[in-house]
Design an enzyme around this catalytic site. Structure first.
Site, PDB file in Angstrom:
ATOM      1  N   GLY A  86       0.810  -1.218   0.000  1.00 44.37           N
ATOM      2  CA  GLY A  86       0.000   0.000   0.000  1.00 44.37           C
ATOM      3  C   GLY A  86       0.840   1.262   0.000  1.00 44.37           C
ATOM      4  N   ARG A  87       2.130   1.107   0.271  1.00 47.49           N
ATOM      5  CA  ARG A  87       3.001   2.291   0.279  1.00 47.49           C
ATOM      6  C   ARG A  87       4.427   1.958  -0.151  1.00 47.49           C
ATOM      7  NH1 ARG A  87       4.196   3.596   6.592  1.00 47.49           N
ATOM      8  NH2 ARG A  87       3.875   1.530   7.432  1.00 47.49           N
ATOM      9  N   ASP A 119      -2.227   6.639   3.173  1.00 45.32           N
ATOM     10  CA  ASP A 119      -1.798   7.733   2.298  1.00 45.32           C
ATOM     11  C   ASP A 119      -0.573   7.362   1.463  1.00 45.32           C
ATOM     12  OD1 ASP A 119       0.138   7.588   4.227  1.00 45.32           O
ATOM     13  OD2 ASP A 119      -0.202   9.587   5.062  1.00 45.32           O
ATOM     14  N   ARG A 177       5.246 -13.066   1.023  1.00 48.85           N
ATOM     15  CA  ARG A 177       4.795 -13.273   2.396  1.00 48.85           C
ATOM     16  C   ARG A 177       3.874 -14.487   2.437  1.00 48.85           C
ATOM     17  NH1 ARG A 177       5.006  -7.661   4.060  1.00 48.85           N
ATOM     18  NH2 ARG A 177       6.255  -6.620   2.462  1.00 48.85           N
ATOM     19  N   ASP A 245       0.799 -11.447   6.844  1.00 46.27           N
ATOM     20  CA  ASP A 245       1.321 -10.616   5.746  1.00 46.27           C
ATOM     21  C   ASP A 245       2.694 -10.037   6.093  1.00 46.27           C
ATOM     22  OD1 ASP A 245      -0.645  -9.245   7.558  1.00 46.27           O
ATOM     23  OD2 ASP A 245       0.241  -7.467   6.664  1.00 46.27           O
TER      24      ASP A 245
HETATM   25  P1  AMP Z   1       1.759  -3.231   8.196  1.00 47.06           P
HETATM   26  O1  AMP Z   1       0.955  -3.381   9.445  1.00 47.06           O
HETATM   27  O2  AMP Z   1       2.704  -2.074   8.218  1.00 47.06           O
HETATM   28  O3  AMP Z   1       2.432  -4.494   7.815  1.00 47.06           O
HETATM   29  O4  AMP Z   1       0.734  -2.865   7.028  1.00 47.06           O
HETATM   30  C1  AMP Z   1      -0.426  -3.606   6.751  1.00 47.06           C
HETATM   31  C2  AMP Z   1      -1.000  -3.189   5.430  1.00 47.06           C
HETATM   32  O5  AMP Z   1      -1.328  -1.796   5.441  1.00 47.06           O
HETATM   33  C3  AMP Z   1      -0.077  -3.380   4.236  1.00 47.06           C
HETATM   34  O6  AMP Z   1      -0.897  -3.722   3.138  1.00 47.06           O
HETATM   35  C4  AMP Z   1       0.538  -2.010   4.057  1.00 47.06           C
HETATM   36  O7  AMP Z   1       0.980  -1.771   2.749  1.00 47.06           O
HETATM   37  C5  AMP Z   1      -0.638  -1.121   4.400  1.00 47.06           C
HETATM   38  N1  AMP Z   1      -0.227   0.203   4.887  1.00 47.06           N
HETATM   39  C6  AMP Z   1       0.369   0.500   6.066  1.00 47.06           C
HETATM   40  N2  AMP Z   1       0.574   1.822   6.178  1.00 47.06           N
HETATM   41  C7  AMP Z   1       0.101   2.381   5.031  1.00 47.06           C
HETATM   42  C8  AMP Z   1       0.015   3.715   4.530  1.00 47.06           C
HETATM   43  N3  AMP Z   1       0.457   4.760   5.238  1.00 47.06           N
HETATM   44  N4  AMP Z   1      -0.528   3.895   3.311  1.00 47.06           N
HETATM   45  C9  AMP Z   1      -0.992   2.863   2.596  1.00 47.06           C
HETATM   46  N5  AMP Z   1      -0.955   1.599   3.006  1.00 47.06           N
HETATM   47  C10 AMP Z   1      -0.421   1.352   4.207  1.00 47.06           C
HETATM   48 MG    MG Z   2       3.395  -5.277   6.534  1.00 47.68          MG
END
Ligand code: AMP
Ligand code: MG
Length: 507
Positions: A86-87, A119, A177, A245
């Site tokens: 997502g980023r 974002d 993953r 993930d």
């Molecule tokens: P994480 O908990 O960091 O592993 O993220 C879980 C999911 O949320 C993954 O699909 C990330 O890409 C997405 N994600 C986390 N932070 C953001 C952000 N600021 N913008 C877009 N996607 C995000």
């Molecule tokens: Mg992650």
């Protein structure tokens, strides 16, 4: 660099090809020359000159093929459906000096179709934490992503307050993953055969020689995950968000968020303040690894390849506990400087050897109990053992030992002294003191990334001064050696009654 962008040749439903959305006015944060050399980045003058613009998303060098990966996952024990990059973007795959495949993944680089409510950005504080911890873990000898470098920018990012947007070029042996297979099972089951072949051929080619390649591949993933988590427990690392993930199929640590290193030893410690139930506490990590694999493995039942049966998958999962226990027991004895051989299947062991091993293990668990009862610093307590054996040659450890014993009350001091007598007696009877010393030095770091150390470097970086990031980078490059660039704060746990630094999922 030697490009090998194989992921980009897979079925297009698995990813979305797109360029990064540049950050405004990217500025250098830190650059990792070890990684640059390893992946051939430093052999290319243009890459070296443009690294800030590349990490800022302004320049896409020839050979790069950026894409966002689709994946899904279980988050905090619940099915979360489609997630995905997502980023971050997989910018390129390259072969390093050892011909090992390495992914270059740029994190914090704008919206993708998988951004959901986010974002697409990452803030400086979490970027620095990921940068330093990936480096620390790699240098500690634990399979982990690290990074080529990071940049900060004038892009404003809203979290609890407005913060500076940053981007990190992560390098990892893999970004697939457990959640990739969960995505396929839910959204494109017809791709499972092709994707499984890709995972085997790319990451577990030796499994092709086995009678049942798929079962062998799955067994290797199970074992590698178990070993990674055993290494986390031994070094005192809590990942914080062990969702499916965030676990790679190669057993490399990825996705550093609200992680932490144990300081005052409390097995129930929760570093992630957003983890209200303690699902991902330090002591739960081994069981959660098993839980994750248990939801992952049944997806392969869809395959019709020979050997993929319910019984085979159950046997495969059974390797988890055996591998974990073997590596943990071996490792915890090494932390005492003692041998505890990893027993191979079908290998018999003599009764006296078994008794000696058990004695070593009992010593280890009894020491852990003393460390826990007194909330002593996990890292320092093990390192201090060097002074128990050789006080005159280990001044730093002698000081640690003195501080630790001074904090014990009369009853605990007696327990410690009794333990020490048994330990020295064991060494006298079963091993050589110089071997113990060298094993202790190799398995007990002097420096880990304490939350307060990371925090100090973040506060300075937020004020435009990256010198503390540089100092910590150097310090953590050789975590097993006492160094003169260290400060007292680098080896001091927080006061027993000090409020904890709050680390949440916000990043
Ligand atoms: P994480 O908990 O960091 O592993 O993220 C879980 C999911 O949320 C993954 O699909 C990330 O890409 C997405 N994600 C986390 N932070 C953001 C952000 N600021 N913008 C877009 N996607 C995000
Ligand atoms: Mg992650």
């Amino acid at each position: 660099m030697k490009f090998d962008n194989s992921y980009a040749t897979l079925d297009p439903r698995l990813y979305h090809k797109q360029p990064p959305t540049p950050l405004k006015n990217p500025q250098a944060g830190h650059f990792n020359p070890i990684i640059a050399k390893r992946i051939g980045w430093s052999d290319d003058v243009e890459l070296m000159q443009n690294w800030v613009s590349i990490l800022g998303g302004e320049v896409i060098p020839n050979g790069f093929a950026p894409l966002a990966m689709a994946y899904a996952g279980h988050q905090f024990g619940q099915w979360a459906g489609q997630l995905g990059d997502g980023r971050g973007l997989l910018m390129a795959q390259v072969r390093d000096n050892n011909d090992q495949l390495i992914d270059l993944h740029l994190k914090g680089i704008g919206l993708t179709p998988y951004s959901r409510m986010g974002d697409g950005r990452a803030v400086l504080r979490s970027t620095i934490r990921e940068y330093l911890c990936g480096h620390a873990m790699t240098q500690l000898g634990i399979a982990s992503s690290s990074a080529l470098g990071f940049v900060v920018s004038d892009t404003a990012v809203r979290r609890e307050t407005i913060e500076a947007g940053a981007a990190l070029l992560r390098v990892s042996d893999c970004h697939i993953r457990l959640g990739h297979v969960e995505w396929i099972a839910s959204f494109a089951p017809d791709l499972l055969v092709e994707f499984t072949d890709y995972m085997i051929d790319t990451y577990y080619p030796d499994s092709r020689q086995a009678n049942y390649p798929v079962v062998d591949f799955l067994t290797q993933v199970v074992k590698k995950t178990a070993i990674m988590i055993a290494n986390w427990q031994l070094i005192g690392f809590a990942h914080g968000v062990m969702n499916t993930d965030n676990l790679s199929i190669t057993g490399s640590t990825i996705d550093y968020g609200p992680f932490g290193f144990l300081e005052r030893f409390n097995p129930a410690w929760i570093n992630n303040h957003s983890d209200y139930t303690g699902r991902y506490s330090y002591q739960n990590q081994p069981a959660i690894g098993h839980w994750n694999l248990n939801v992952w493995l049944p997806h392969f039942m869809r395959l019709t390849q020979a050997g993929v049966t319910k019984t085979a998958l159950a046997e495969c999962l059974a390797h988890y506990e055996t591998s974990f226990m073997q590596h943990y027991q071996h490792g915890i004895c090494q932390k005492l400087g003692l041998a505890y051989p990893i027993q191979q299947p079908n290998e018999s062991i003599s009764a006296p050897d078994l008794a000696t091993n058990r004695l070593a293990l009992t010593l280890a668990y009894d020491l852990l109990s003393i460390i826990e009862q007194n909330r002593l610093d996990y890292t320092n307590s093990f390192r201090a053992l060097l002074a128990v054996i050789d006080a005159s040659n280990f001044q730093h450890e002698h000081d640690l030992l003195q501080q630790l014993t001074l904090s014990l009350d009369a009853k605990q001091l007696k327990l410690w002294q009794d333990w020490k007598t048994r330990y020295l007696h064991y060494i006298d009877q079963y091993t050589e003191a110089n071997e113990v010393v060298s094993t202790l030095q190799k398995h007990n770091p002097v420096y880990i990334l304490r939350n307060a150390m990371a925090q100090r470097s973040i506060e300075m970086a937020e004020a435009g001064d990256f010198s503390e990031v540089e100092r910590l980078f150097q310090l953590l490059s050789n975590p097993y050696d006492v160094q003169n660039i260290a400060t007292q704060a680098d080896v001091t746990p927080p006061a027993a009654d000090a409020p904890e630094i709050v680390i949440s999922c916000s990043s």
